[in-house]
Structure formats: structure tokens, C-alpha cells
Write an enzyme that holds these catalytic residues in place. Structure first.
Site, mmCIF file in Angstrom:
data_model
loop_
_atom_site.group_PDB
_atom_site.id
_atom_site.type_symbol
_atom_site.label_atom_id
_atom_site.label_comp_id
_atom_site.label_asym_id
_atom_site.label_seq_id
_atom_site.Cartn_x
_atom_site.Cartn_y
_atom_site.Cartn_z
ATOM 1 N N CYS A 180 -19.646 24.859 -6.614
ATOM 2 C CA CYS A 180 -19.258 26.132 -6.302
ATOM 3 C C CYS A 180 -19.055 26.508 -4.814
ATOM 4 C CB CYS A 180 -20.450 26.899 -6.777
ATOM 5 S SG CYS A 180 -19.775 28.912 -7.452
ATOM 6 N N HIS A 212 -20.710 25.031 -12.466
ATOM 7 C CA HIS A 212 -21.978 24.458 -12.290
ATOM 8 C C HIS A 212 -22.496 23.594 -13.154
ATOM 9 C CE1 HIS A 212 -23.684 27.498 -8.904
ATOM 10 N NE2 HIS A 212 -22.453 28.297 -9.592
ATOM 11 N N GLU A 262 -24.736 21.559 -13.529
ATOM 12 C CA GLU A 262 -26.290 21.213 -13.677
ATOM 13 C C GLU A 262 -26.757 22.005 -14.949
ATOM 14 O OE1 GLU A 262 -25.808 24.571 -10.311
ATOM 15 O OE2 GLU A 262 -24.848 22.652 -10.937
#
Length: 650
Positions: A448, A609, A611
Site C-alpha cells: 500500500c 493488503h 496480509e
């Protein structure tokens, strides 16, 4: 069949006397108990879910947060009571009044970080409704009152608010959350905070009533407490006081999970059982283990599965043989992976250059994704937490020791990661880190903001745009290579970001990409679950069905987003002419999603993102490639990915 519920709550230490133990010991307990208790009843809840899934059950989860916020979207990771407190004071203070990261779901819900734990451990896809806050439930009841749903009656906490909490839980508990598309068998409810907090009272009353509403053998309560060790003696008074307090509120725990730095002694277990009115086998030790992934096997060894079967009458449920087989196989994979990690000797060092590094939970999902990737690479993970401001020239003048230490840590790391963040502080330090990684061929991953940082640095150093800047940092900059998304509100509070699951299409110029090569075996990710390789369709972010790309078409991936700034498309041709390829774009082709340098071991930036979709047994591809490159085993991992069929995780 009625839904079964498993409540996990955390206790307090109000029974410890300052006159009995030393001042240093008492201060240590005061500083660390709440953080330990809250972290561990979240870990316990997730681990119990893993055990239930290992026997083939379908599990969902709900997190109750007693704070007044509607959601976690506007909460500062470094939250502190005093609004006048400086950042440095926050960093220097060992306080529990800090929230940690905001986790984002497929539907764009910004929720408590514990929902990320549930998704990672249980391989489920939750919604914003799985996170209940005081603000959200009060808003729900007030809206109903304004709509006349209560027919003019006086609306009170009891029964109207408590009934609304129960109705919410029961409704959400029936929503399918996994690839079966079927109603869950059991719902794990985590009550955030600690029992005794005044804001928890309505929820405790609602859960007391829910136990009656659920009926016999359909509700189990696990209470997590602390067993401090003072002068080598395990103390049980805090747990006794916690159980007494929660019983006075109307709840009686069936299982007591004791958080301790060491395995419980038999005398400690017997004492807790006697004074808390449970059987010795219902007292479970959650002592220190090498990682949180060892907690499920730890609970299994203490007989939790037979105990859960007995209390909840799980044998009365009809479990498909296919789910029993999948659960058993996945459980064996889980234990094998954690055991292999214990035997691993090689270490990979990742330098995380961020803005909120004083609180590691600010990057919890990032840390977990690195752990998942390092386990796949059979490496021990060492994270160096580097405050980006320490890399800046001002720090050299103010604190030369901190400056030189930071640069030494950066220069000796195997890989450099710049995660997301907001605001101007520390930006130039991140730019310096990206420049070092690019020039010195050190594996780099920008998430990001981290991708935007890499773009700024490339424009300054390679494209000759010396004052390339982000509109977020300088709205009046001449060369805004990062701009505010035109369709997103510039109001900095509430619903001002691009959130949730979005499609990214690899471009025709992405044939060289290492990241694409890792993604391609998955072909399409749909709502956090891999699409069936034999299917020709997949669900889009909006829930519609779209055709999967043919073998000749670039792959499409879906990842979760949380941003309001993007790469300025006007500067993309300039960057491309100097060697920076944007290999992934959104469906419009105007929004840059992935960048990658060709002649570099691993220099990747992603606007999304990744994750948020990483799983214990299915690591995120950007993180896997990054860690593998840093560990020197990327070729091996890429070769495996060509033939490996990723499992569904736990």
C-alpha cells in the site's frame, strides 16, 4: 439442529495485594497482565476453533468489543488516553491503552484484529457483522426505536439491548463462512476486554441469557485467567478472584484456561479446581510455547477434544465423512509444520520499516504473513522493527546513535518491508529504505503506502523528477506522482477509503514477473478461497459470477484493499520508459495495483493488503516470494509452486 456456542472471556487480577509481593513484581503484573490476558483469550478462542475443525466441524466466530466505536476504522494503532501526548511519549510508555491494527474483511468491514486471527486459523471468511461493538449495538437499538419497532415502549438496556445482542449473535452464527456453504455447527464468541469492566456488563447479561436460550449442552464457557509466578511460586488468587467476579455476574465457566509462563504444577491445578468448583481436567494450562501455532497441539494434549465432546454433546452432530477426513489431514499438516519449524536452524532477517513499530500489533497481520511464509520456506523468522524516522537526516543531528543503529540494521537485513500507514511522519526514512533496497539488490516488498514510497523514490532517482511527492504529504506539490482517488471522499473520517475485496488483472507485460508465477497455480482467488480448478466461473468482489480466464489470458486475483491514494496514471508512461513496470491493474486499467522491477532479486509493490488473506497453511504469495527471495530459496519455492496444489488450510 440448534447452533452450539463456545464463549471465551478474560479475567482480572484485582485480588493481588501490594503488601505481599515486591514492588517490581507488582508493577510488572500491572503493566503486562491485561495485554497477556487479552492476547491469550483471543489465542485460546482461535485454538479451540482449530481443534473443533480438526474433527470435521464447521466453525464460525464472533468478537465482542465493548468500546463505543462503531468499528475499528478510525482507531489509531498507537491509541493513548491523552490527546496531547506526543508520539515519542507514546513510544516510551508501556501502556495497554493501544489498539493495534485495523483488520479489513472481504465486504470492506474494518474490524478488530482478532477477526484476523479467526480467519487465519480457521480459514473462514467473516463479515462486518461478526464484530459487535457497544457503539454498533446501541446504534442498532436506537435506529429501531426511531423506526417505531418498539411500539412506543420505554427502551431499556434490559431487556431491549440484551435481547438485541442475543438476536444478533444467533443470526450471525447461522451464516456460512467456509467453502462448504453450509450453516456452522458451532459459534465461538470472544468477549473482549476483561470481566469487571463496566462497559462489558450488558454483554455479560446478554450472554447469561443466551446460555438459557441456547438450551442444555449447547453452550460452553471457557474463562482465561493469569497464574503469575512470584518467587518461583504459582499464585492462584487472581484466578479465584476472577472466577468469583464472573460468577457474581451470572456466568459459570465450564473450563478455566490458565495463562502461565510455565506448565501448571499439579498442586496449582488442584487448588484452582477446588476453589473454583470445576474438575481438575477442566483446568487447562496455556503456558509459554515457541509460537502461538503450538497452542492448539498444547490444548489437544490436555484432553480438550474429549472434554468439548462431552460438554457440548458433539457426538449427536452428523459430520460428513469428507469433513472428518479433511479435518484429520489438515490437523496432521498443522502439527508437522509446527514441528518442522522447531527443528529449523536457518534464519531469515526481515527489516520492517514503519511508522508504528513501537507497538508490534499495529502490524499483526504483516507479522503473521511473514511467519506463514517463513514456515513454508523452513526458516526461522527474525523481524527487526525499525522506526522510519530513525533513518532520516534530522535524526542524525538529534540522535546520532539512533541514526547509525537504524542504518546498520537496515544494511544487514536479508529483506526490507515497508507496510501501509497514513500521514507525513517518517516518509523520507521509508524513501531512503526503498532506495537502499533498489540500489543494493536487497529484496523489497512495499504494501500500500510501501508501493507508493517505491514509486516516489524511483521517480526521484531514476526518472529525474527530483521533487516527486504524494498528494497526501504535500497537496500543493508540483509533481504529485501519488494522488487522491477521485471517487473517494477527501473527508479524512468515516467511509473515505477504497475498502474490501477487489480484482486485479495481470497485464500483458507481466510475463517476466516472479509474483505472477507464484500466483498462477492458484489462477483465481475468490473471497479468500481458491476457485475450483475444474470450474470455469468464479465470484467477483460484488458477488457476481464471471468467467475465469483461459490459459492464454492473464490471471485475475482478488485481494483486500484499504487506501485512499493511488499512483497518478499521468506519470506511468514516464516510469515505464525508465524500467518500472506496473504488471497488475484494476478492471478499468487505470488504477495501478502491482509494480515489479525486472533486474532485481525481488522488488515488488502492491496497492492491496495481501496480509489480510494469508493463512497458516496457505501463505500470501507476495509475502512468500519476498521471504523466499530474502532467504535465498525463491527458485526452489517457485519450482514447487508449479506442481503444488494448495490446500484449504484449517
Amino acid at each position: 439442529m440448534a447452533t452450539k456456542y463456545l464463549l471465551v472471556s478474560g479475567g482480572v487480577i484485582s485480588g493481588i495485594g501490594k503488601g505481599v509481593i515486591g514492588t517490581e513484581d507488582f508493577a510488572f503484573l500491572q503493566k503486562h497482565f491485561t495485554r497477556l490476558a487479552q492476547a491469550n483469550h483471543a489465542s485460546t478462542a482461535s485454538s479451540l476453533g482449530v481443534l473443533l475443525k480438526s474433527i470435521g466441524l464447521k466453525v464460525t466466530s464472533i468478537k465482542i468489543d465493548p468500546y463505543m466505536n462503531i468499528d475499528a476504522g478510525l482507531m489509531n494503532p498507537l491509541e493513548y488516553f491523552d490527546s496531547e501526548t506526543t508520539y515519542q511519549q507514546i513510544c516510551d510508555t508501556e501502556t495497554d491503552d493501544r489498539h493495534g491494527e485495523c483488520f479489513v474483511l472481504d465486504d470492506g468491514g474494518e474490524v478488530d484484529l482478532d477477526l484476523g486471527n479467526y480467519e487465519r486459523y480457521l480459514n473462514v471468511t467473516l463479515t462486518r457483522e461478526n464484530n459487535i461493538t457497544t457503539g454498533k449495538i446501541y446504534q442498532h437499538v436506537i435506529n429501531r426505536e426511531r423506526n417505531g419497532d418498539y411500539l412506543g415502549r420505554t427502551v431499556q438496556v434490559v431487556p431491549h439491548l440484551t435481547d438485541a445482542i442475543q438476536d444478533w449473535i444467533q443470526e450471525v452464527a447461522t451464516v456460512p463462512v467456509d467453502s462448504t456453504g453450509e450453516r456452522p455447527d458451532i459459534c465461538i464468541i470472544e468477549l473482549g476486554g476483561t470481566v469487571g469492566d463496566i462497559e462489558s456488563a450488558p454483554f455479560i447479561e446478554a450472554l447469561r441469557c443466551l446460555r438459557r436460550r441456547a438450551g442444555p449442552n449447547n453452550f460452553l464457557h471457557c474463562h482465561v485467567s493469569l497464574i503469575p509466578v512470584i518467587n518461583e511460586e504459582q499464585k492462584t488468587k487472581p484466578t479465584q478472584a476472577a472466577i468469583k467476579e464472573i460468577r457474581s455476574a451470572g456466568l459459570s465457566p465450564d473450563i478455566i484456561a490458565c495463562r502461565c509462563s510455565q506448565p501448571l504444577q499439579k498442586s496449582t491445578t488442584d487448588k484452582i479446581a477446588m476453589y473454583c468448583q470445576v474438575e481438575p481436567e477442566e483446568v487447562v494450562a496455556v503456558h509459554d510455547v515457541p509460537s502461538t501455532y503450538h497452542v492448539p497441539p498444547l490444548l489437544e494434549r490436555q484432553g480438550l477434544i474429549p472434554l468439548l465432546r462431552e460438554v457440548l454433546r458433539l457426538d449427536t452432530l452428523t459430520i460428513p465423512p469428507s469433513l472428518v477426513k479433511t479435518g484429520a489431514e489438515t490437523w496432521q499438516t498443522w502439527k508437522k509444520l509446527t514441528n518442522e519449524q522447531d527443528r529449523t536452524q536457518e534464519t531469515v532477517t526481515i527489516c520492517l520499516v514503519g511508522k508504528y513499530t513501537s507497538l508490534h500489533d499495529s502490524y499483526l497481520s504483516v507479522r503473521k504473513s511473514l511467519e506463514h511464509a517463513s514456515m513454508r520456506c523452513t526458516r526461522k523468522l527474525e523481524i527487526v522493527w525499525l522506526n522510519s524516522t530513525d533513518l532520516e537526516k534530522d535524526t542524525l543531528l538529534e540522535s546520532p546513535a539512533a541514526f547509525h543503529k537504524a542504518w546498520h540494521q537496515l544494511c544487514t537485513a536479508s529483506g526490507i518491508l515497508v507496510p501501509g500507514g497514513f500521514g507525513q511522519r517518517g516518509i523520507e526514512g521509508m524513501v531512503a529504505a526503498a532506495k537502499w533496497a533498489r540500489e543494493k539488490k536487497v529484496p523489497y516488498l512495499g504494501i500500500c503506502l510501501g508501493m507508493q514510497i517505491a514509486v516516489m523514490e524511483f521517480c526521484r532517482s531514476i526518472c529525474g523528477i527530483q521533487h516527486a511527492q504524494s498528494e497526501e504529504m504535500d497537496p500543493l506539490a508540483e509533481h504529485k506522482v501519488i494522488i487522491h482517488m477521485p471517487e473517494v471522499s477527501k473527508t479524512p473520517t468515516g467511509a473515505g477509503m477504497r475498502l474490501g475485496l477487489r480484482n486485479t488483472i495481470f497485464q500483458d507485460n507481466s510475463g517476466f514477473s516472479k509474483l505472477r508465477a507464484l500466483y498462477e497455480p492458484e489462477t483465481v482467488r475468490s473471497n479468500g478461497v481458491l476457485a475450483d480448478s475444474d470450474s470455469t466461473t468464479t465470484a467477483t468482489a460484488d458477488g457476481e459470477v464471471a468467467s475465469k480466464p483461459s490459459a492464454s489470458e492473464p490471471p485475475v486475483i482478488s485481494e483486500r484493499h484499504r487506501h485512499r491514494y493511488e499512483v497518478n496514471p499521468e506519470y506511468v508512461p514516464i516510469m515505464a520508459s525508465h524500467g518500472l513496470d506496473f504488471i497488475g491493474k484494476d478492471e478499468s486499467g487505470n488504477r495501478m495495483e502491482i509494480m515489479e522491477l525486472k533486474d532485481h532479486p525481488w522488488f515488488v509493490g502492491v496497492q492491496y493488503h495481501p496480509e489480510y488473506l494469508s493463512r497458516v497453511l496457505r501463505p500470501s504469495m507476495p509475502y512468500l516470494g519476498f521471504v523466499a527471495a530474502a532467504a535465498g530459496c525463491l527458485d526452489e519455492i517457485m519450482a514447487k509452486s508449479e506442481t503444488m496444489v494448495n490446500g484449504n488450510g484449517v
